[in-house]
Design an enzyme around this catalytic site. Sequence first.
Site, short mmCIF file in Angstrom:
data_model
loop_
_atom_site.label_atom_id
_atom_site.label_comp_id
_atom_site.label_asym_id
_atom_site.label_seq_id
_atom_site.Cartn_x
_atom_site.Cartn_y
_atom_site.Cartn_z
N ARG A 80 52.62 33.31 38.92
CA ARG A 80 51.87 34.21 38.18
C ARG A 80 50.39 33.49 39.63
NH1 ARG A 80 49.09 34.64 32.68
NH2 ARG A 80 48.49 32.19 33.01
N LYS A 184 44.56 35.67 37.69
CA LYS A 184 44.28 34.94 37.40
C LYS A 184 42.83 34.43 37.74
CE LYS A 184 44.55 31.24 33.47
NZ LYS A 184 43.66 32.47 32.43
N GLU A 220 41.88 43.69 26.12
CA GLU A 220 42.27 42.19 26.05
C GLU A 220 40.77 42.09 25.67
OE1 GLU A 220 44.06 39.79 28.82
OE2 GLU A 220 43.10 40.52 30.42
N1 PLP Z 1 44.05 36.86 29.29
C1 PLP Z 1 43.36 36.11 29.63
C2 PLP Z 1 42.00 37.54 30.33
C3 PLP Z 1 43.01 35.21 29.52
O1 PLP Z 1 41.95 34.47 29.91
C4 PLP Z 1 43.75 34.66 29.22
C5 PLP Z 1 44.92 33.25 29.35
O2 PLP Z 1 45.32 31.91 29.97
C6 PLP Z 1 45.24 35.08 28.38
C7 PLP Z 1 45.55 36.44 28.37
C8 PLP Z 1 46.74 34.85 27.60
O3 PLP Z 1 47.17 34.85 28.66
P1 PLP Z 1 48.02 32.61 29.03
O4 PLP Z 1 49.16 33.95 27.28
O5 PLP Z 1 49.85 33.60 30.44
O6 PLP Z 1 47.44 31.87 28.77
C1 COI Z 2 44.21 29.92 29.01
O1 COI Z 2 44.40 30.29 27.95
O2 COI Z 2 44.81 29.04 29.59
C2 COI Z 2 42.88 30.03 29.48
O3 COI Z 2 42.41 30.18 30.58
C3 COI Z 2 42.35 30.94 28.51
C4 COI Z 2 40.62 30.21 29.72
C5 COI Z 2 39.73 31.00 30.25
C6 COI Z 2 40.37 30.58 27.68
#
Ligand code: PLP
Ligand code: COI
Length: 346
Positions: A80, A184, A220
């Site tokens: 990612r 991200k 989201e």
């Molecule tokens: N959506 C947002 C905006 C986020 O910041 C995160 C955190 O990483 C997620 C979703 C969830 O992604 P992940 O499960 O890869 O941490």
């Molecule tokens: C994560 O879940 O790893 C994130 O980056 C979310 C954070 C921005 C609160």
Amino acid sequence: MPIPDFSHRSFSYYPTKAIVVAKCIGGVWTEPELTSDFELSLHCFSGVFHYAPECFEGAKAFMGVDGRVRFFRPEENARRMSRSAAYLDMPAPSEELFVSMCIQCIQANWEHIPPYESGASLYLRPVLFGNNPQLGINSSKDVMFVVMCSGVGTYSGAEILSTGTAVISRNYDRAATFGSGAYKIGANYAQSLHAYNLAHGQGYRELLFLDTATHTHIEEFGSSNFFAIKGDTYITPDSSSILPSITNASLRTVAESLGLKVEMRPIAVEELATFDEVGSCGTAVVITPLSRIDDKPTLEGKEVSRSYHFSEKCGPVSHKLFDRIIGIQRGLEEDTWNWCHIIEKP
Ligand code: PLP
Ligand code: COI
């Protein structure tokens, strides 16, 4: 450094011992450097200070019930980050470099990995940003990649699986239809800061963003993906402007293995009234169930146009999903899909 206290932790920065730093200069990566100097030296014309060429990741390592440390799906984070960097047109670490620097960071901070009993975990925060001096609006040629970590508790600081409330953001958008929501990058979060402050100021734990074109569909949360349970179905939005969550992808796999149906599709806001359970999912939040979602015309105003109510306690299906994923991460359940890397004690 004093012995860390792992009790009552939230999702915050708790001092650790070392970080790992590498740079890509002129297309060539330097050897990663382990350092206890947390102050980075940067040129004030570095792109990151001006046009925000920056992306980051979040991953977790867990002390297992068997005393072994498990690092959850870091290659997904590496991929990612590579996509985020490609969106910003800047160099990215290879998957191998990404994972090895994360492992180096975990090993160097071994005594900061929260013990199994604490329920906390070591959160890895890899950050990539442009650092060559520049003034024009150009992508960065040179980048710095830093992996840091913090031993964290629950995202809200409240009990594991305690419910919270969320508010729909109708007058602040997060990511445009053809924008950067699927990457991200720090810039996405900068856009949510003011709206978050308004929501938190009114006691809401989370902020739920809608699609920016029509404001009719759920996208989201600012920190995590949205999921809902309706009967025996796990439902989560399908949109090109939300972050493809690694936790959500893992939960969909777990849900199917538990006999649930999985639907990834557009979700109209009014559908909230038909769901049995709703929650947020992500690395930081894991699964955080919601007891109420308020729809307000503006985040500043007092008027609530509609409230969607759910159980005050975590619903049974969300609980089951949580137990299975946390069970894998903490060594309580079989790692059916080989998601965890076992990290050797240095
Ligand atoms: N959506 C947002 C905006 C986020 O910041 C995160 C955190 O990483 C997620 C979703 C969830 O992604 P992940 O499960 O890869 O941490
Ligand atoms: C994560 O879940 O790893 C994130 O980056 C979310 C954070 C921005 C609160």
